[in-house]
Design a protein around this motif. Structure first.
Motif, short mmCIF file in Angstrom:
data_model
loop_
_atom_site.label_atom_id
_atom_site.label_comp_id
_atom_site.label_asym_id
_atom_site.label_seq_id
_atom_site.Cartn_x
_atom_site.Cartn_y
_atom_site.Cartn_z
N ARG A 154 42.75 24.45 5.67
CA ARG A 154 43.01 25.64 6.48
C ARG A 154 43.49 26.76 5.56
NH1 ARG A 154 46.50 24.11 10.98
NH2 ARG A 154 48.06 23.80 9.36
N SER A 155 42.91 27.94 5.78
CA SER A 155 43.31 29.11 5.01
C SER A 155 44.70 29.57 5.47
CB SER A 155 42.31 30.25 5.23
OG SER A 155 42.80 31.45 4.68
N LYS A 156 45.55 29.89 4.50
CA LYS A 156 46.87 30.42 4.83
C LYS A 156 46.79 31.89 5.20
CE LYS A 156 49.24 27.23 1.73
NZ LYS A 156 50.06 27.12 0.51
N LEU A 157 45.67 32.52 4.87
CA LEU A 157 45.49 33.94 5.14
C LEU A 157 45.06 34.22 6.58
CD1 LEU A 157 45.35 36.82 3.94
CD2 LEU A 157 42.98 36.35 3.35
N ASN A 158 44.01 33.49 7.05
CA ASN A 158 43.47 33.79 8.38
C ASN A 158 43.22 32.55 9.24
OD1 ASN A 158 41.24 32.68 7.19
ND2 ASN A 158 40.04 34.56 7.17
N THR A 159 43.74 31.41 8.87
CA THR A 159 43.62 30.12 9.58
C THR A 159 42.18 29.61 9.70
OG1 THR A 159 43.57 31.01 11.84
CG2 THR A 159 45.74 30.54 10.89
N CYS A 164 35.56 22.17 5.64
CA CYS A 164 35.56 20.75 5.30
C CYS A 164 35.09 20.62 3.86
CB CYS A 164 34.62 20.00 6.25
SG CYS A 164 34.63 18.22 6.00
N SER A 165 35.90 19.97 3.02
CA SER A 165 35.56 19.84 1.61
C SER A 165 36.27 18.62 1.02
CB SER A 165 35.98 21.11 0.86
OG SER A 165 35.73 20.99 -0.52
N GLN A 166 35.70 18.08 -0.07
CA GLN A 166 36.35 16.97 -0.76
C GLN A 166 37.46 17.46 -1.68
OE1 GLN A 166 32.79 15.11 -2.41
NE2 GLN A 166 33.16 13.34 -1.12
N THR A 167 37.36 18.67 -2.14
CA THR A 167 38.37 19.24 -3.02
C THR A 167 38.85 20.57 -2.46
OG1 THR A 167 36.69 20.37 -4.34
CG2 THR A 167 37.36 18.17 -5.08
N SER A 168 39.97 21.03 -2.94
CA SER A 168 40.55 22.28 -2.46
C SER A 168 39.62 23.46 -2.73
CB SER A 168 41.89 22.52 -3.14
OG SER A 168 42.38 23.80 -2.81
N PRO A 169 39.44 24.35 -1.75
CA PRO A 169 38.64 25.55 -1.96
C PRO A 169 39.33 26.54 -2.91
CG PRO A 169 38.86 25.07 0.38
CD PRO A 169 39.80 24.18 -0.35
N GLY A 170 40.58 26.33 -3.20
CA GLY A 170 41.30 27.21 -4.12
C GLY A 170 42.71 27.49 -3.62
N GLU A 171 43.34 28.46 -4.28
CA GLU A 171 44.69 28.83 -3.87
C GLU A 171 44.64 29.45 -2.48
OE1 GLU A 171 46.99 31.12 -6.64
OE2 GLU A 171 46.08 30.09 -8.35
N GLY A 172 45.71 29.28 -1.74
CA GLY A 172 45.76 29.86 -0.40
C GLY A 172 45.20 28.96 0.68
N TRP A 173 44.91 27.72 0.34
CA TRP A 173 44.39 26.76 1.32
C TRP A 173 45.34 25.57 1.38
CZ3 TRP A 173 39.90 27.49 4.18
CH2 TRP A 173 39.13 28.60 3.81
#
Length: 70
Positions: free
Chosen positions: A34-39, A43-52
């Protein structure tokens, strides 16, 4: 039977008989993030990056529909 052939056959026999049966790894789990920016949720095996942030349930499929059983 020549000596190198005997050695090869012995090596194959030992490899097959001494290899553990449960050496098969299972695929990595999929998670909802879930994005911390806009919710927004992906679905992913690894983190999409910072802010998730990773949600708790693990899934077996890329659509995050089939929960993974322990």
């Amino acid at each position: 039977m020549p000596m190198p052939r005997k050695v090869c056959l012995l090596a194959i026999l030992l490899t097959v008989t001494l290899t553990p049966v449960d050496m098969h790894a299972e695929p990595a789990a999929w998670y909802k993030w879930r994005s911390k920016l806009n919710t927004h949720v992906v679905c992913s095996q690894t983190s999409p990056g910072e802010g998730w942030e990773q949600l708790t349930t693990a899934y077996r499929d890329a659509r995050c529909e089939k929960p993974k059983k322990n």
